[in-house]
Design an enzyme around this catalytic site. Structure first.
Site, PDB file in Angstrom:
ATOM      1  N   TYR A 141      42.777  42.470  31.620  1.00  0.00           N
ATOM      2  CA  TYR A 141      41.732  41.703  30.940  1.00  0.00           C
ATOM      3  C   TYR A 141      41.332  42.344  29.612  1.00  0.00           C
ATOM      4  O   TYR A 141      40.855  41.659  28.712  1.00  0.00           O
ATOM      5  CB  TYR A 141      40.487  41.601  31.830  1.00  0.00           C
ATOM      6  N   LYS A 191      50.763  46.471  42.983  1.00  0.00           N
ATOM      7  CA  LYS A 191      52.140  45.966  42.863  1.00  0.00           C
ATOM      8  C   LYS A 191      53.009  47.154  42.486  1.00  0.00           C
ATOM      9  O   LYS A 191      53.728  47.161  41.477  1.00  0.00           O
ATOM     10  CB  LYS A 191      52.172  44.844  41.809  1.00  0.00           C
ATOM     11  N   ASP A 223      51.308  40.350  46.536  1.00  0.00           N
ATOM     12  CA  ASP A 223      51.869  39.094  47.062  1.00  0.00           C
ATOM     13  C   ASP A 223      51.694  39.024  48.576  1.00  0.00           C
ATOM     14  O   ASP A 223      51.263  38.006  49.143  1.00  0.00           O
ATOM     15  CB  ASP A 223      53.345  38.917  46.644  1.00  0.00           C
ATOM     16  N   ASP A 247      40.595  39.012  40.771  1.00  0.00           N
ATOM     17  CA  ASP A 247      40.189  37.666  40.346  1.00  0.00           C
ATOM     18  C   ASP A 247      40.838  36.632  41.251  1.00  0.00           C
ATOM     19  O   ASP A 247      40.187  35.715  41.754  1.00  0.00           O
ATOM     20  CB  ASP A 247      40.608  37.449  38.884  1.00  0.00           C
ATOM     21  N   ASP A 251      39.125  34.469  44.903  1.00  0.00           N
ATOM     22  CA  ASP A 251      39.006  33.012  45.043  1.00  0.00           C
ATOM     23  C   ASP A 251      39.603  32.556  46.374  1.00  0.00           C
ATOM     24  O   ASP A 251      39.038  31.698  47.060  1.00  0.00           O
ATOM     25  CB  ASP A 251      39.735  32.290  43.896  1.00  0.00           C
TER      26      ASP A 251
HETATM   27  C1  IPM Z   1      35.545  35.230  37.618  1.00  0.00           C
HETATM   28  C2  IPM Z   1      35.979  34.232  36.586  1.00  0.00           C
HETATM   29  C3  IPM Z   1      36.094  34.963  35.252  1.00  0.00           C
HETATM   30  C4  IPM Z   1      37.172  36.017  35.387  1.00  0.00           C
HETATM   31  C5  IPM Z   1      36.373  34.054  34.041  1.00  0.00           C
HETATM   32  C6  IPM Z   1      35.335  32.963  33.922  1.00  0.00           C
HETATM   33  C7  IPM Z   1      36.448  34.852  32.774  1.00  0.00           C
HETATM   34  O1  IPM Z   1      37.167  33.630  36.968  1.00  0.00           O
HETATM   35  O2  IPM Z   1      34.465  35.822  37.445  1.00  0.00           O
HETATM   36  O3  IPM Z   1      36.269  35.411  38.586  1.00  0.00           O
HETATM   37  O4  IPM Z   1      38.358  35.712  35.287  1.00  0.00           O
HETATM   38  O5  IPM Z   1      36.810  37.171  35.620  1.00  0.00           O
HETATM   39 MG    MG Z   2      37.817  34.125  38.933  1.00  0.00          MG
END
Ligand code: IPM
Ligand code: MG
Length: 362
Positions: A141, A191, A223, A247, A251
């Protein structure tokens, strides 16, 4: 002495869910005499619309001075065409970086009543309680070089995944500390079969682990970790991983719980100062419809009370109130199950009111 919170509602459903969090803070101030003060700043697309910058200098200075930050969500399709360095996401990344919020806690906790809302079979997720610890201020990032440039007559896009020993060491330490407070199992995700940056990551994590003999440390390639998360998620207690992997995995983990609309998160610096926000995004598709679930933001207030403001009783009160409204059947659209007869379908502000009522009768 009072503690000061900067509130950043952000974009999309951000302002709507933040209204409900503000109501909860007001109850804590008025009924429980907590000495909390708040100030609100535009952030992300909302700030860009007003000032041309996703994070204004004024907002940044206010965030630096505050004891804690509460963020709604940022982003929306209307900003996709804005200059890259003015996009809402850049404001968020700058804030994380300027405040040194390197340690990102993303719990995935399943409320028993919501097991049916999970996309996995309920027997696989019943009792799920895992913590993803994501490194937040380094890795791909922020790595240099980055950009889009011309090479040999065509454009190439470049990003760099880079971690220093000290960056790995401090996030590993956070991981072991968190594991010590939980089930004492830490899985480091990397990884290392392909990436040198992961090879170093693994070496340092092992070294830090020597100081935590009680914690059972394991390693998994990213993975495989993605696969294991949807195959048998309860095998995990704490996962520690880099910015990009965290990240993505967070999710997936969030979805296991039935609703990303239920999950709070914390981003902490070295001193325990933190920014608290729901795991979900700005959901522009439902903004303004009253469908947004404010519980992740309300639970973010709970996490803030616990981890930064040192108010465990108030944190318990908020968390118990949320558990109670879920138990009583209050559901926003995202967590509505098939048993609609037993459920009370509510909109954003009705859900906030239900939480407040639960706080006031507890
Ligand atoms: C998160 C989001 C952010 C990230 C974006 C909005 C920049 O996806 O907080 O997970 O990728 O960190
Ligand atoms: Mg995210």
């Amino acid at each position: 002495m009072s503690q000061h919170i900067v509130i950043l509602p952000g974009d999309g459903i951000g302002p709507e869910i933040m209204n409900e969090a503000q109501k909860v803070i007001d109850v804590l101030v008025n009924d429980d005499a907590l000495a909390l003060t708040t100030e609100t700043h535009a952030f992300g697309g909302a700030a860009y619309d007003i000032s041309g910058e996703p994070l204004t200098e004024e907002a940044l200075q206010a965030c630096k001075k505050a004891d804690a930050l509460l963020l709604g969500a940022i982003g929306g399709p209307q900003y996709d065409t804005a200059p890259r360095d003015k996009r809402p996401e850049r404001g968020l990344l700058k804030l994380r970086s300027e405040l040194g919020l390197f340690s990102n806690l993303r719990p995935a906790l399943l409320y028993p009543e919501l097991a049916d809302a999970s996309s996995l079979k309920s027997e696989l997720v019943a009792g799920l309680d895992l913590m993803i610890l994501r490194e937040l201020t380094g890795g791909i990032y922020f790595g240099e070089p980055r950009g889009i440039e011309e090479r040999n007559g065509q454009r190439v896009g470049v990003n760099t995944m880079v971690y220093s020993e000290s960056e790995i060491e401090r996030i590993a330490r956070s991981g072991f500390e968190i594991a010590m407070q939980r089930d004492k199992r830490l899985c480091s995700v990397d990884k290392a079969n392909v990436l040198e940056v992961s090879e170093l990551w693994r070496e340092i994590v092992v070294k830090v682990g020597e100081s935590y003999p009680e914690v059972e440390l394991s390693h998994m390639y990213v993975d495989n970790a993605a696969m294991q998360l949807v195959r048998q998620p309860r095998q995990f207690d704490v996962i520690v991983t880099s910015n990009l992997f965290g990240d993505i995995l967070s999710d997936a983990a969030a979805m296991l719980t039935g609703s990303i609309g239920m999950l709070p998160s914390a981003s902490l610096d070295d001193n325990g100062k933190g920014m608290y926000e729901p795991v979900h995004g700005s959901a522009p598709d439902i903004a303004g419809t009253g469908q947004a679930n404010p519980l992740a933001t309300i639970l973010s207030v709970g996490m803030m009370l616990r981890y930064t403001l040192n108010q465990p009783a108030a944190a318990n009160k908020v968390e118990l109130a949320v558990a109670k409204v879920i138990k009583e059947g209050y559901r926003c659209a995202d967590i509505a199950g098939s048993d609609t007869s037993a459920e009370k379908q509510v909109n954003t502000s009705q859900m906030g009111d239900a939480v407040i009522a639960a706080m006031q009768t507890s």
